[in-house]
Design a protein around this motif. Structure first.
Motif, PDB file in Angstrom:
ATOM      1  N   THR A  78       0.213   8.457  -0.771  1.00  0.00           N
ATOM      2  CA  THR A  78       0.777   9.306  -1.267  1.00  0.00           C
ATOM      3  C   THR A  78      -0.391  10.752  -1.718  1.00  0.00           C
ATOM      4  O   THR A  78      -1.544  10.446  -1.667  1.00  0.00           O
ATOM      5  CB  THR A  78       1.215   9.042  -2.644  1.00  0.00           C
ATOM      6  OG1 THR A  78       1.813  10.168  -3.429  1.00  0.00           O
ATOM      7  CG2 THR A  78       0.556   8.142  -3.498  1.00  0.00           C
TER       8      THR A  78
ATOM      9  N   ASP B 105       0.941  -0.998   0.114  1.00  0.00           N
ATOM     10  CA  ASP B 105      -0.053   0.087   0.024  1.00  0.00           C
ATOM     11  C   ASP B 105       0.936   1.146  -0.001  1.00  0.00           C
ATOM     12  O   ASP B 105       1.632   1.457   0.987  1.00  0.00           O
ATOM     13  CB  ASP B 105      -0.921   0.160   1.279  1.00  0.00           C
ATOM     14  CG  ASP B 105      -1.916  -0.806   1.080  1.00  0.00           C
ATOM     15  OD1 ASP B 105      -2.921  -0.598   0.355  1.00  0.00           O
ATOM     16  OD2 ASP B 105      -1.956  -1.833   1.868  1.00  0.00           O
ATOM     17  N   ILE B 106       0.716   1.926  -1.116  1.00  0.00           N
ATOM     18  CA  ILE B 106       1.418   3.539  -0.996  1.00  0.00           C
ATOM     19  C   ILE B 106       0.625   4.451  -0.857  1.00  0.00           C
ATOM     20  O   ILE B 106      -0.367   4.745  -1.322  1.00  0.00           O
ATOM     21  CB  ILE B 106       2.030   3.567  -2.454  1.00  0.00           C
ATOM     22  CG1 ILE B 106       3.101   2.262  -2.854  1.00  0.00           C
ATOM     23  CG2 ILE B 106       3.048   4.766  -2.375  1.00  0.00           C
ATOM     24  CD1 ILE B 106       3.793   2.460  -4.104  1.00  0.00           C
TER      25      ILE B 106
ATOM     26  N   CYS C  30       3.078   7.658  -9.610  1.00  0.00           N
ATOM     27  CA  CYS C  30       3.538   6.284  -9.307  1.00  0.00           C
ATOM     28  C   CYS C  30       2.984   5.337 -10.344  1.00  0.00           C
ATOM     29  O   CYS C  30       3.847   4.289 -10.593  1.00  0.00           O
ATOM     30  CB  CYS C  30       2.928   5.823  -8.076  1.00  0.00           C
ATOM     31  SG  CYS C  30       3.487   6.828  -6.830  1.00  0.00           S
ATOM     32  N   THR C  31       1.753   5.825 -10.986  1.00  0.00           N
ATOM     33  CA  THR C  31       1.213   4.699 -11.872  1.00  0.00           C
ATOM     34  C   THR C  31       1.912   4.315 -12.956  1.00  0.00           C
ATOM     35  O   THR C  31       2.034   2.995 -13.349  1.00  0.00           O
ATOM     36  CB  THR C  31      -0.244   5.352 -12.447  1.00  0.00           C
ATOM     37  OG1 THR C  31      -0.088   6.446 -12.801  1.00  0.00           O
ATOM     38  CG2 THR C  31      -1.310   5.021 -11.374  1.00  0.00           C
TER      39      THR C  31
ATOM     40  N   CYS D  67       4.567   8.110   1.786  1.00  0.00           N
ATOM     41  CA  CYS D  67       5.323   9.126   1.243  1.00  0.00           C
ATOM     42  C   CYS D  67       5.190  10.668   1.483  1.00  0.00           C
ATOM     43  O   CYS D  67       3.890  10.928   1.696  1.00  0.00           O
ATOM     44  CB  CYS D  67       4.928   9.092  -0.357  1.00  0.00           C
ATOM     45  SG  CYS D  67       5.003   7.690  -1.320  1.00  0.00           S
TER      46      CYS D  67
ATOM     47  N   ARG E 197      -1.372  -1.258  -4.083  1.00  0.00           N
ATOM     48  CA  ARG E 197      -2.576  -0.280  -4.073  1.00  0.00           C
ATOM     49  C   ARG E 197      -2.038   1.130  -3.821  1.00  0.00           C
ATOM     50  O   ARG E 197      -1.216   1.362  -2.857  1.00  0.00           O
ATOM     51  CB  ARG E 197      -3.306  -0.798  -3.013  1.00  0.00           C
ATOM     52  CG  ARG E 197      -3.931  -2.293  -3.182  1.00  0.00           C
ATOM     53  CD  ARG E 197      -5.077  -2.829  -2.102  1.00  0.00           C
ATOM     54  NE  ARG E 197      -4.440  -2.578  -0.832  1.00  0.00           N
ATOM     55  CZ  ARG E 197      -4.776  -3.818  -0.027  1.00  0.00           C
ATOM     56  NH1 ARG E 197      -5.646  -4.642  -0.309  1.00  0.00           N
ATOM     57  NH2 ARG E 197      -4.207  -3.737   1.430  1.00  0.00           N
ATOM     58  N   LEU E 198      -2.688   1.976  -4.471  1.00  0.00           N
ATOM     59  CA  LEU E 198      -2.414   3.554  -4.277  1.00  0.00           C
ATOM     60  C   LEU E 198      -3.522   4.189  -3.697  1.00  0.00           C
ATOM     61  O   LEU E 198      -4.558   4.025  -3.797  1.00  0.00           O
ATOM     62  CB  LEU E 198      -2.160   4.240  -5.665  1.00  0.00           C
ATOM     63  CG  LEU E 198      -0.776   3.711  -6.446  1.00  0.00           C
ATOM     64  CD1 LEU E 198      -0.995   4.230  -7.701  1.00  0.00           C
ATOM     65  CD2 LEU E 198       0.573   4.059  -5.735  1.00  0.00           C
ATOM     66  N   THR E 199      -3.228   4.617  -2.342  1.00  0.00           N
ATOM     67  CA  THR E 199      -4.239   5.584  -1.615  1.00  0.00           C
ATOM     68  C   THR E 199      -3.726   7.063  -1.587  1.00  0.00           C
ATOM     69  O   THR E 199      -2.646   7.356  -1.208  1.00  0.00           O
ATOM     70  CB  THR E 199      -4.381   5.119  -0.161  1.00  0.00           C
ATOM     71  OG1 THR E 199      -4.452   3.599  -0.138  1.00  0.00           O
ATOM     72  CG2 THR E 199      -5.163   5.709   0.702  1.00  0.00           C
ATOM     73  N   ASN E 200      -4.699   7.803  -2.024  1.00  0.00           N
ATOM     74  CA  ASN E 200      -4.433   9.239  -2.207  1.00  0.00           C
ATOM     75  C   ASN E 200      -4.834   9.913  -0.941  1.00  0.00           C
ATOM     76  O   ASN E 200      -6.089   9.705  -0.410  1.00  0.00           O
ATOM     77  CB  ASN E 200      -5.134   9.907  -3.314  1.00  0.00           C
ATOM     78  CG  ASN E 200      -4.806  11.344  -3.534  1.00  0.00           C
ATOM     79  OD1 ASN E 200      -4.519  12.068  -2.668  1.00  0.00           O
ATOM     80  ND2 ASN E 200      -5.240  11.795  -4.812  1.00  0.00           N
TER      81      ASN E 200
ATOM     82  N   GLU F  38       7.652   9.665  -3.314  1.00  0.00           N
ATOM     83  CA  GLU F  38       7.330   8.745  -4.343  1.00  0.00           C
ATOM     84  C   GLU F  38       8.355   7.966  -4.836  1.00  0.00           C
ATOM     85  O   GLU F  38       8.147   6.582  -5.049  1.00  0.00           O
ATOM     86  CB  GLU F  38       6.415   9.312  -5.215  1.00  0.00           C
ATOM     87  CG  GLU F  38       5.049  10.031  -4.730  1.00  0.00           C
ATOM     88  CD  GLU F  38       5.039  10.935  -4.039  1.00  0.00           C
ATOM     89  OE1 GLU F  38       5.985  11.776  -3.839  1.00  0.00           O
ATOM     90  OE2 GLU F  38       4.079  11.495  -3.025  1.00  0.00           O
TER      91      GLU F  38
ATOM     92  N   PRO G 170      -0.660  10.058  -6.423  1.00  0.00           N
ATOM     93  CA  PRO G 170      -0.798   8.404  -6.834  1.00  0.00           C
ATOM     94  C   PRO G 170      -0.290   8.641  -8.409  1.00  0.00           C
ATOM     95  O   PRO G 170       0.339   7.736  -8.789  1.00  0.00           O
ATOM     96  CB  PRO G 170      -2.140   8.240  -6.746  1.00  0.00           C
ATOM     97  CG  PRO G 170      -2.838   9.523  -6.408  1.00  0.00           C
ATOM     98  CD  PRO G 170      -1.776  10.297  -5.831  1.00  0.00           C
TER      99      PRO G 170
END
Ligand code: SAH
Length: 248
Positions: free
Chosen positions: A7, A4-5, A13-14, A110, A34-37, A140, A10
């Motif tokens: 940030t 889980d990042i 990073c994608t 991040c 998984r990216l969490t904003n 990131e 996001p």
């Protein structure tokens, strides 16, 4: 393994996560990222995630509430390891990557701006990791570096099972040189042994060049490396060769 990042960026990073090895590893279900904003967890109308530092001074500080809310939104059990990317952290090394690769889950925070409110550290952070003694604008790139280095060590992520084992640092040494076709380019040829088909000789050459590079570029690594009597013999030869080229 699930990453889980957390940030504020996001989208930064994608593209990297979709490309090449990491993209394939996710498609194959070997890793999930998984990216969490963090901004989704801001609680005011303006979706504020930063504020001026108490005590004054330059820059902004990432607020504690959105970050903690973002962390608490993640599936909690069993509690994952939570790391913060920070220049003050433990330097990231291959050994640390190998340790992290043994986990089922890893949460990576991040930072941005001047960094995060100290209370996030106190409440949630298990470990701080630094990419090196320099300061970037955000966590990131360091987070992607961790996801990449750790994923490479998860079985199946690299095509050849052995490729990670031969990488630099995995056995405490730098890797030997590589060559591919053509056999000659602008007068530079490929070491003959590599085209000899003699696998034992090739392995010996590679080990020796690995030792030679480590001795030349990062001699301090040799103190920690696991060397057997054959390695000591090769190092003796290398030192002899160096003495011949640079007498005294
Ligand atoms: N004021 C902070 C630096 C903030 S840089 C200090 O002096 O320590 C903004 C964010 O970028 C940090 O919160 C961290 O998440 C990330 N970052 C910058 N450099 C980094 C590095 N070398 N390693 C890991 N993360 C880094």
């Amino acid at each position: 393994m699930i990453f889980d990042i957390l940030t504020l960026l996001p989208e930064a990073c994608t593209a990297y996560l979709k490309a090449s090895i990491l993209g394939r590893a996710q498609k194959a279900g070997l890793i999930e990222v998984r990216l969490t904003n963090i901004r989704d967890f801001a609680f005011d109308r303006h979706r504020t995630v930063d504020d001026a530092p108490y005590g004054g001074g330059n820059g902004m500080v990432m607020k504690v509430e959105p970050l903690v809310a973002a962390l608490e939104s993640l599936p909690g059990q069993p509690r994952p390891r939570i790391v913060l990317m920070a220049p003050q952290g433990q330097p990231f090394t291959q050994a640390l990557a190998a340790e992290l690769a043994g986990l089922d889950r890893l949460v990576i925070i991040c930072g941005r701006y001047e960094g995060i409110d100290e209370r996030v550290r106190q409440l949630a952070v298990d470990q701080e990791i630094s990419l090196g003694d320099f300061v970037l604008s955000g966590g990131e790139l360091p987070a992607l570096a961790v996801v990449d280095a750790v994923s490479r060590l998860i079985p199946g992520v690299l095509g050849g099972e052995c490729s990670a084992a031969a990488d630099s640092f995995s056995d405490g040494l730098l890797e030997h040189p590589h060559y591919t076709r053509p056999p000659e380019f602008r007068g530079l040829t490929v070491p003959e042994v590599l085209t000899s088909g003699n696998h034992a000789a090739i392995e010996r050459w590679r080990r020796k060049e690995s030792l030679r590079r480590t001795l030349r570029k990062r001699p301090e690594l040799l103190q920690q490396a696991c060397l057997d009597p054959e390695d000591e013999k090769l190092l003796f030869e290398i030192r002899g060769e160096i003495a011949e080229i640079e007498p005294g």
